[in-house]
Structures are given as structure tokens and as C-alpha cells.
Design a protein around this motif. Sequence first.
Motif, short mmCIF file in Angstrom:
data_model
loop_
_atom_site.label_atom_id
_atom_site.label_comp_id
_atom_site.label_asym_id
_atom_site.label_seq_id
_atom_site.Cartn_x
_atom_site.Cartn_y
_atom_site.Cartn_z
N VAL A 264 -11.18 -2.14 -13.41
CA VAL A 264 -10.17 -2.41 -14.43
C VAL A 264 -9.54 -1.09 -14.83
N MET A 265 -8.21 -1.06 -14.91
CA MET A 265 -7.52 0.16 -15.35
C MET A 265 -7.20 0.03 -16.83
N THR A 266 -7.66 1.00 -17.61
CA THR A 266 -7.33 0.96 -19.04
C THR A 266 -5.88 1.42 -19.23
N GLY B 148 1.00 16.35 -5.83
CA GLY B 148 2.17 16.29 -6.73
C GLY B 148 2.90 14.96 -6.60
N PHE B 149 2.24 13.93 -6.10
CA PHE B 149 2.87 12.63 -5.88
C PHE B 149 4.01 12.70 -4.87
N ARG B 150 3.93 13.71 -3.99
CA ARG B 150 4.95 13.79 -2.94
C ARG B 150 4.40 13.16 -1.66
N CYS C 113 0.85 -1.19 0.00
CA CYS C 113 0.00 0.00 0.00
C CYS C 113 0.89 1.24 0.00
N ARG C 114 0.83 1.98 -1.10
CA ARG C 114 1.72 3.14 -1.26
C ARG C 114 1.43 4.20 -0.20
N GLU C 115 2.46 4.89 0.22
CA GLU C 115 2.29 5.88 1.28
C GLU C 115 1.33 7.00 0.85
N GLY D 268 10.36 -2.77 -18.74
CA GLY D 268 10.57 -2.05 -17.48
C GLY D 268 9.69 -2.56 -16.36
N ARG D 269 8.52 -3.13 -16.69
CA ARG D 269 7.60 -3.58 -15.64
C ARG D 269 7.50 -5.10 -15.56
N THR D 270 8.48 -5.80 -16.17
CA THR D 270 8.47 -7.26 -16.07
C THR D 270 8.35 -7.70 -14.61
N VAL E 35 -7.58 -4.37 -11.84
CA VAL E 35 -6.57 -5.08 -12.64
C VAL E 35 -6.06 -4.15 -13.73
N LYS E 36 -4.75 -4.21 -13.94
CA LYS E 36 -4.16 -3.26 -14.87
C LYS E 36 -3.09 -3.96 -15.70
N HIS E 37 -2.73 -3.49 -16.85
CA HIS E 37 -3.21 -2.33 -17.58
C HIS E 37 -3.86 -2.89 -18.83
N SER F 140 -9.10 5.23 -16.11
CA SER F 140 -7.97 5.35 -17.05
C SER F 140 -6.67 5.34 -16.26
N ASP F 141 -5.60 4.86 -16.88
CA ASP F 141 -4.30 5.02 -16.23
C ASP F 141 -4.06 6.52 -16.11
N TRP F 142 -3.25 6.87 -15.15
CA TRP F 142 -3.09 8.28 -14.76
C TRP F 142 -2.61 9.15 -15.94
C1 BGC Z 1 1.00 3.60 -13.72
C2 BGC Z 1 -0.08 2.85 -12.97
C3 BGC Z 1 -0.26 3.45 -11.60
C4 BGC Z 1 -0.61 4.93 -11.76
C5 BGC Z 1 -0.84 5.65 -10.46
C6 BGC Z 1 0.76 5.10 -13.71
O1 BGC Z 1 1.87 5.76 -14.19
O2 BGC Z 1 1.08 3.14 -15.05
O3 BGC Z 1 0.25 1.49 -12.88
O4 BGC Z 1 -1.27 2.76 -10.91
O5 BGC Z 1 0.48 5.57 -12.42
O6 BGC Z 1 0.32 5.80 -9.73
#
Ligand code: BGC
Length: 749
Positions: free
Chosen positions: A226-228, A87-89, A80-82, A149-151, A182-184, A261-263
Motif C-alpha cells: 500500500v502506498m501512503t 533523476g527520473f530520466r 510498465c514505466r520505462e 488532475g488524476r481523475t 494500491v495508492k494513494h 511512502s509516496d515519493w
Molecule cells: C506519484 C505516485 C508515483 C510516484 C513514483 C508520485 O509523484 O504520486 O503515484 O507512483 O510518484 O513515480
Amino acid sequence: MNRISRSAIMLAAIAAVACTGAKAPQDRLTVNDKAIDAIIAQMTLEEKVEMMHSKTIMSSEGVPRLGIQDIKYADGPFGCREELTDGFRPVGWKLDSATYFPTGSALAATWSTEMAYKYGQGMGSEWRTRGKDVILGPAINIQRLPVGGRTYEYFSEDPVLAAALAVGYTQGAQDMGTAVCVKHYALNNQETNRGSVNVIVDERTMREIYLKPFEAAVREGGAMSVMTAYNKVGGTYCSENDMLNNQILRGEWGFKGFTVSDWGGTHSTMGAALGGLNVQMTGDNYLGPALVDSVKAGKVPMEVINQKVREILRVRYAIDAIPEDQANQVQTSQKFGQDIAYEVAKKSIVLLKNDDHILPIDKSKVKKIAVIGLNAKASTAAGGMGAGVKTLYEITPLQGILNEVGNEVEVIYAPGYKNYRGMFGRRMIVRPGAEDIAAEIDEPADPALLEEALDAARQADIVIFFSGTNKNIETEGSDRKDIMLPVGQDEIVRALREANSNLVTVNISGGPCDLNEVEYNSKALVQGWWNGLEGGHALADVLFGKIAPSGKLPFTFPIRLEDSPAYALGNFPQGQDIQGDLFGNQYREDIEGQKAALADAGNAYYTEGSLVGYRWFDTKKVDVMYPFGHGLSYVDFDYSNIKASVRKGKITVSFDIENLGDLDADEVAQIYVRRPESKLEWPEKELKAFGRVNVYHGSKFNVSMDIPVDDLRYWDVESHSWVLEPGNIEILVGSSSRDIRLATTVNVQ
Ligand code: BGC
């Protein structure tokens, strides 16, 4: 009765219904539809549209007037991300340190749906603790490129393995009351130009390989969202792709939840509105005021809007919103999750090679161990962008070894090589605290560090070299340039062997690396992954023989990158790099940067068709370094007594596995099929079933597995449907894709 209290009663009724349903996975979401429709009838157009875009970077809005709570999301696939600001900080909380679970390829190496289920439970419970509703994961795209990069986030090059794990993870998380996303979706198999690359894939390959894990997560797992993906498929962005979102996901698979949608991956109002997107992440420039106007202008029917809201509300009411004052009361990471992370890590470690039975290390026979390589000491939790975890703690490999040997054995450590820079969206990243940075990733070994390492190796009874990569180069937003080991590691391993031939290499990476030199120079070779906060303990358990290794490779290690299908056919790289990543550039101030990432990146042709990973290597008879499904144990297993029969739409395959060693051990048995008489094109073999069994030493275990005959169908491009070709099917039972022990034939009609 005023409106607010009536809604409150309605919500109470909804929650009650949601708890009782024991229906087919997706149908669980529709149990509240009547009540939901009554709520929709009370909403204004503006309120409806307000639910269709971000409120903050990690939430979308509810309707406070009607008691509808916001939906709260958090990355990502393995922790679980902090808490983040817009600004993603990081906000800088203390209680949001989470459990860092093994990354996707490590979970996949367990080949265990049971582990995937527990993993989902561990994740789901921490989301609840944090007051979050939706996990932005699991990430289940097929690992098409060794350099991807995401392997490390994804599960496998094989759709059957990826699908089974996606189902387990989804069910585990959702049983804990947290929704997955589920992504992407779909065909996001490269990071290079991911923001606009257009995937050209034939219909059969798309269905049989790339959509399979998503289909299973939705149909069997009951995934609620589902995340596109960022990319285009067949010329249309995934976030507005009618074929993917409306026809296949909802129409064929019966998906009842919502898409996000993806971000930064929403690109138009009409496209997204009619192409099946529910929530724009992030921003409101498309599914915001412009959508309200489009409805008012009669371009988007109100029923489309109502349906989108209905789909969002279904999830909102299937998941209990956690009141602010009940969230974040305790540390996010709890023992429950930590224990699961440990168990998964133990089962994921892959023994690739073990000459002279150098492993396990007998503590009573060694006095001094040299641990060489920065990766022994490096933390792997943070980094990689969305998938980074602020972990509560992390047992590194070195720490795990030290904890295991205590005072019994002396351990000397030498870093051996420098850290190196990473590339993300053309901005160089240097992690804080990385004092000793190489100028170039492929620079030769540093003479002083090498000398220090050799000195340690000469003094020791046994050397453990930690090779591999880190998240500076295996990361979202870019693919690796190649799979070579960075900063002179090949040179180091050659020199180490000269200094001390009792050499074990542990490769720490998320994806495949070029192992030619380490394989040649090491007596034993272990794939150690990025293995979560207990990874070091799990590794020590294997190295010192507390448990037998039992992980199996979820992807192929090629001998040369150029042998792999997309490279061999010239499909990748595509020869153009459009200056930056969509995600990175969207948070840049200048419009030029934002535009750059959306420039036309051309097409990614998937002309290898279904010959992805081992399907290619086996069909084309290309040697590999380590095959898909490979993984040794400290014991030998004997396979015998195969039987197979077809009854009531199922092929039942049974056989015995005997543990010939003196240690209890797990084995992952794999069933492949070959189609000798088919008129269609098929790979040499395809995985169809697998099972992990624990076999006591000296004993025999009878394994029985079913393959639904339907799973043998192919996608017929004429009729656009799944069709079974009757005939003889060879059933191959193996310990890996290239270690087939038993075979028989069945006839399917
Ligand atoms: C990534 C996603 C992530 C989203 C939110 C995007 O850049 O592709 O996997 O969930 O950012 O951080």
C-alpha cells in the motif's frame, strides 16, 4: 555449513511454501513467517534498516549477504514505466516499450470486474518480463472533484464500483506473480497542495466512501503493498498516520504486507517508524541512519523494526525475484497484454447521445468523412508524470478510422485547434513536437485552423469532431482550473454544425468536461477516453458498428462545475496555492523550492460528507449533463420481471433483460438502494451491485445478483463499528443512476 548456503536452502524452502497456500487473501502472506523470523534473527540492525528506504528511485534494498533480493518497483497504473535513472530520466532502452493500457477512468467505464481482472493479468505479466516485483498501482482514490488532475488515473466517484475494480485488478496482477501497491492511501482527492494539505472529513464518510476501495483491495483482493498518500488526514501525514496505517489497515483489515511512502512523502523518523511506514521512498534521511540511532537510543523498540522487516520479507518471498539475466530478454509489450488492452478499450467507450441514429456510420452510404481536431491524432500514452507509458505503439483515433475504412471511404483530416501549455508545479510544460502552441489555454479558435476545418466539413458527408483535453492539463501535480474545453473548441463545434449538421463529437479526456456546446451542436456524442495502444481500433469498431457501445460513465458530467458538491459548498478551491508540487520541488536543487511545497496548505474540508458525485446531484435534485452510470447502445434493452428476496445474509435480485435490437450487445445493469424509512441521513440512492451481460439480439437474459446484507450497514460513529439499520429497503434496477427501470422493496433485519 556456512551462513550463505544455509540461507540459500532456507529461501528454497520458503519459495516452495509460498506456492502452495490457498488461504484467505492476506493470510497467504504469513505462510513463511517462521522461516522469515529465522532470517530476521540473522540480520544486524543496519541490515534491517537498509531494507526500509530506497536504493534507487525505483527499488529498495535486500540483504545480499543473506540472499535477500532487492524489491523492484515500477509505475504505474496503466503500463510498465520505462527504465529510469535516478533523476527520473529514461535510460533509453529499446526493449522496455510496454503495453499502454486504457487509463483508470476508461477501465472503470467497462463496469466489469472480469475486465479489471484481465487488465491486472496483462499488467502483472509485463512486470515479470521487466523483472519488476511491484506495480505502483492501481490508483483507487475516489474522484471527488471534476477538475482533479488524476481523475483519469482513478476509477470512479463511487466506492462500490471503485472497490470492485480494485479487487479485480489486484487479483489479476497478483495471480501473475506480481505484487500491487494500491495508492494513494488515503484521501488524496486533489492535486492542489497535495504535499501538505490536511483533509478534514467526518468518520462515517471516511469509512463509507473514501476507505472502501482500499479496504476491498486489501481484504478481498489481498493487496500485498500500500502506498501512503502525500497529504495529511486529521492533522497527520498519511505516511505516519497511526490511525490509518496501524489501527485501520493492519488492525481492522488484517493487512500483512508493507507500506511505501509516496515519493518524497516521508517526513520524520519517529513519526514514520511508529506511524506504520515500512519503506521510505525516496531517500534515507528518515528511515536510514537516523532510525538506527533512534533504536540504539531506545526510542524505537527492536520489535517494531523486526515487524517492519517481517512485513517486507513476506512480500519478498511471496513474489519470485527475477534474476538479472532473465529479465528484459524480450520486448515488454506482448500480444497477451495488447489483446487485453484492446478488449478493455472496446467495452469502455460510452455513447452519450445518438440522435437520428446517426451512429453507427454505414460505410456503404458515405463517401467522405471529415475528421476534425488535434485529439484525433494526438498520442495519449506519455505525460501525466508517473502514469506516462513509453508505449510500443499507439493506434490514434484517426489511425483507427483510416484502418477501418481503407479505400472504401475518403477521410480528410484538419487539426481544428492548437495544442496548449500545461501547468505542473508552476513550470510550464510544452511537449516536444508540439509546433503549434496556443498562448493561453482559453484563447479563442485560431481563424486559419478554423477555416481549414470548416472547409473540410463542408465537403464531407459526415463530420467527426474530436474535442477534449490532454495530459498537459489533466495531470498529476495540479488540478484543472475549470472543466471548459480548451482553445476555442466550443466555438469550433458551433461553427462546424453550421457547416455540416451531420456532426458526431468524440470527446477524448480522462475526466469530465463541460459538454454544453458539443451536446447542443452534435447529433451524436461519444466519450472516448485515453484508451490505450489499441484505443483507435476500439473506437472505430464502435463508430462503424462492428460492436455496439457498452461503456457506462464511472462519474457524473455536471452541467456546470459550480453545481458539483465541493464547489457548491465552497470546499474547493481552498483559496491558497503554495507555489509548487511536492514531487516536482523535491528534485529541485534549491532548498527554497523544496520548502515551498511543504508550506502549510491549510485544510480541505469535506463538508459534503457522503454526498460525492451522483449522491449529491440526486439528493439535491440538481440536473446534470450526463448522469453516473449512463451509456447508450445501438439496441434498446427492456427490463422486466423483478424479484428480490432476503436469505442467509444476502439479498438476491433477479430480473430479465431483453435485447430488442438486431445486434448482439452488452448491457451493464445497475442496482441501487434507497432507504425510505431510515432515521439516518442517506443519499437519495447508492449503487450496491452491477453486472455486465451479453444479450443476443432478440433474446432475453435472466440476470441474478446478490447484495450481501452487510453491505447495507453504516459506520456508527458512537460505537465505531458497522451497524445494520433494519427496515424496508427499496431496490432500484436501472440502466443508469437516472434511468431506473424496475423497483421493489425488501425488508432486512
Ligand atoms: C506519484 C505516485 C508515483 C510516484 C513514483 C508520485 O509523484 O504520486 O503515484 O507512483 O510518484 O513515480
